[in-house]
Design an enzyme around this catalytic site. Structure first.
Site, PDB file in Angstrom:
ATOM      1  N   HIS A 186      44.047  20.862  46.762  1.00  0.00           N
ATOM      2  CA  HIS A 186      45.018  20.380  45.843  1.00  0.00           C
ATOM      3  C   HIS A 186      45.186  21.529  44.509  1.00  0.00           C
ATOM      4  O   HIS A 186      44.512  22.246  44.334  1.00  0.00           O
ATOM      5  CB  HIS A 186      44.611  19.079  45.487  1.00  0.00           C
ATOM      6  CG  HIS A 186      43.445  19.069  44.660  1.00  0.00           C
ATOM      7  ND1 HIS A 186      42.117  18.729  45.258  1.00  0.00           N
ATOM      8  CD2 HIS A 186      43.281  19.098  43.140  1.00  0.00           C
ATOM      9  CE1 HIS A 186      41.264  18.633  44.124  1.00  0.00           C
ATOM     10  NE2 HIS A 186      42.049  18.860  43.126  1.00  0.00           N
ATOM     11  N   HIS A 238      43.745  12.894  46.651  1.00  0.00           N
ATOM     12  CA  HIS A 238      45.079  13.606  45.880  1.00  0.00           C
ATOM     13  C   HIS A 238      45.308  14.930  46.510  1.00  0.00           C
ATOM     14  O   HIS A 238      44.285  15.708  46.951  1.00  0.00           O
ATOM     15  CB  HIS A 238      44.870  13.862  44.621  1.00  0.00           C
ATOM     16  CG  HIS A 238      43.907  14.646  44.174  1.00  0.00           C
ATOM     17  ND1 HIS A 238      42.519  14.642  44.505  1.00  0.00           N
ATOM     18  CD2 HIS A 238      43.766  15.292  42.799  1.00  0.00           C
ATOM     19  CE1 HIS A 238      41.506  15.461  43.949  1.00  0.00           C
ATOM     20  NE2 HIS A 238      42.345  16.074  42.950  1.00  0.00           N
ATOM     21  N   HIS A 262      44.804  23.987  37.485  1.00  0.00           N
ATOM     22  CA  HIS A 262      43.770  24.418  38.349  1.00  0.00           C
ATOM     23  C   HIS A 262      44.098  24.274  39.789  1.00  0.00           C
ATOM     24  O   HIS A 262      45.012  23.650  40.188  1.00  0.00           O
ATOM     25  CB  HIS A 262      42.289  23.934  38.323  1.00  0.00           C
ATOM     26  CG  HIS A 262      42.158  22.307  38.631  1.00  0.00           C
ATOM     27  ND1 HIS A 262      42.094  21.194  37.583  1.00  0.00           N
ATOM     28  CD2 HIS A 262      42.142  21.772  39.902  1.00  0.00           C
ATOM     29  CE1 HIS A 262      42.286  20.082  38.351  1.00  0.00           C
ATOM     30  NE2 HIS A 262      42.259  20.441  39.607  1.00  0.00           N
ATOM     31  N   HIS A 290      34.158  13.105  39.020  1.00  0.00           N
ATOM     32  CA  HIS A 290      35.142  12.415  38.184  1.00  0.00           C
ATOM     33  C   HIS A 290      35.189  11.010  38.594  1.00  0.00           C
ATOM     34  O   HIS A 290      34.801  10.636  39.457  1.00  0.00           O
ATOM     35  CB  HIS A 290      36.546  12.933  39.101  1.00  0.00           C
ATOM     36  CG  HIS A 290      36.901  14.314  38.847  1.00  0.00           C
ATOM     37  ND1 HIS A 290      36.979  14.781  37.480  1.00  0.00           N
ATOM     38  CD2 HIS A 290      37.171  15.466  39.550  1.00  0.00           C
ATOM     39  CE1 HIS A 290      37.499  15.990  37.481  1.00  0.00           C
ATOM     40  NE2 HIS A 290      37.570  16.443  38.809  1.00  0.00           N
ATOM     41  N   TYR A 331      34.246  23.073  37.200  1.00  0.00           N
ATOM     42  CA  TYR A 331      35.369  23.696  36.914  1.00  0.00           C
ATOM     43  C   TYR A 331      34.900  25.017  36.403  1.00  0.00           C
ATOM     44  O   TYR A 331      34.052  25.092  35.639  1.00  0.00           O
ATOM     45  CB  TYR A 331      36.228  22.982  35.830  1.00  0.00           C
ATOM     46  CG  TYR A 331      36.892  21.670  36.215  1.00  0.00           C
ATOM     47  CD1 TYR A 331      38.160  21.957  37.150  1.00  0.00           C
ATOM     48  CD2 TYR A 331      36.598  20.475  35.918  1.00  0.00           C
ATOM     49  CE1 TYR A 331      38.841  20.933  37.458  1.00  0.00           C
ATOM     50  CE2 TYR A 331      37.162  19.522  36.583  1.00  0.00           C
ATOM     51  CZ  TYR A 331      38.194  19.565  37.304  1.00  0.00           C
ATOM     52  OH  TYR A 331      38.912  18.480  37.633  1.00  0.00           O
ATOM     53  N   GLU A 365      38.431  25.033  40.684  1.00  0.00           N
ATOM     54  CA  GLU A 365      37.643  23.741  40.997  1.00  0.00           C
ATOM     55  C   GLU A 365      36.909  23.977  42.309  1.00  0.00           C
ATOM     56  O   GLU A 365      37.721  24.302  43.491  1.00  0.00           O
ATOM     57  CB  GLU A 365      38.142  22.480  40.796  1.00  0.00           C
ATOM     58  CG  GLU A 365      37.616  21.093  41.075  1.00  0.00           C
ATOM     59  CD  GLU A 365      38.147  20.070  41.094  1.00  0.00           C
ATOM     60  OE1 GLU A 365      39.359  20.123  41.503  1.00  0.00           O
ATOM     61  OE2 GLU A 365      37.753  18.888  40.785  1.00  0.00           O
TER      62      GLU A 365
HETATM   63 FE   LIG Z   1      41.104  18.899  40.930  1.00  0.00          FE
END
Ligand SMILES: [Fe+2]
Length: 317
Positions: free
Chosen positions: A150, A206, A220, A252, A261, A271
């Site tokens: 993503h 996501h 990112h 997260h 990161y 990431e």
């Molecule tokens: Fe991400």
């Protein structure tokens, strides 16, 4: 479903030699092609299309565009019509305009980021093939990332001026591209300002994310690993290679991803993250994080938002 998944991202780099070392030996992507303009095409070992990352030589870092793959060629016409019905521009470009791809639809998101949709890309296959495959191939380098998963794009957000490109992108992706909102961060008096939106077109938490900031940009690109132990190993690889790490292994709150990161040599944030978090079925209720829990939403263990995480990023177009 109109849009199937992320296809590739075009990242600008300042020093191609240093960038190739990073993306090939640290992330573990596999080089597939190089063109006359010096663009380098790479893929993860678990991906089957020709490439998922294009590195382009430039004198300024950032993202040129992101491309997503639709399932059927006719989806491109359908979506072009939807975009134009909103009074926005969308241009169909010929096969080959996106290298190794069929025709593609080019348009800008409400945030200004350039996006392409395409239905066809040259097929090369996974490194392990499709007949009695091994679970992973020999000879992987670095973190051995499976695939580009993503991207997160920074969008202009200034509630006092009534500007919220996060919310505009969220509506555009939901109504035009049929993405679904999985998680959002609401801020301000009455928690009415959508300051972040995480959206899916598959069943992962996501496939794209939008976060509000002072100006649009590229936050990112994220690459998938199996699990937490792979995230830790990826951090070891970064230590070995003196990669500039932004955030050491963490979880997260949003998406539940286990993450690191770090920056490529040009300053573009990458990431690596492990685990699918949860399955985002179409009927999953939207998860909302509130402003007072913003720290835990981003970095669940410390609960503290590192300022540079939302202020340091490269150009988005
Ligand atoms: Fe991400």
């Amino acid at each position: 479903m109109a849009v199937m998944r992320i296809g590739h991202i075009n990242i600008r780099v300042l020093d191609m030699g240093a960038a190739r070392h990073h993306y090939e030996n640290v992330l573990g992507l596999l080089p597939q092609a190089e063109d006359a303009a010096g663009n380098v095409y790479l893929k993860g070992w678990d991906e089957w299309d020709k490439y998922s990352v294009i590195l382009s030589p430039s004198d300024h870092a950032g993202m040129n565009y992101v491309a997503y793959k639709v399932q059927h060629d006719a989806d491109l016409d359908l979506i072009k019509g939807r975009i134009e019905a909103l009074g926005r521009e969308a241009e169909m470009v010929a096969a080959g305009a996106l290298p190794f791809c069929g025709r593609a639809l080019r348009f800008n998101m409400p945030s200004g980021h350039l996006m392409y949709l395409y239905a066809e890309k040259e097929f090369v296959g996974k490194s392990v093939g499709v007949t009695n495959p091994e679970p992973w191939p020999d000879g992987l380098k670095g973190a051995g990332a499976h695939w580009l998963d993503h991207c997160l794009l920074m969008c202009e957000l200034d509630p006092e001026k009534g500007v919220n490109k996060v919310a505009e992108n969220e509506a555009f992706f939901r109504e035009v591209l049929e993405f679904r909102l999985t998680e959002q961060l609401m801020v301000g008096p009455g928690l009415v300002v959508q300051a972040a939106a995480f959206m899916t077109c598959t069943s992962t938490p996501h496939d794209i994310a939008f976060v509000g900031g002072p100006q649009m940009g590229f936050h990112h690109a994220s690459f998938y690993l199996d699990e937490w132990s792979d995230v830790l190993k990826a951090a070891d690889v970064m230590g070995k290679n003196k990669v500039k790490i932004d955030v050491t292994p963490q979880r997260h709150g949003i998406t539940r991803g286990a993450t690191i990161y770090f920056f490529d040599p040009s300053g573009n944030r990458n990431e690596t993250f492990g685990g699918l978090g949860y399955l985002a079925h179409p009927d999953m209720p939207v998860i909302t994080w509130t402003e007072e829990e913003i720290g835990s939403a981003i970095f669940y263990h410390t609960g503290e938002l590192k300022e540079s995480f939302t202020t340091v990023y490269t150009e988005g177009i």
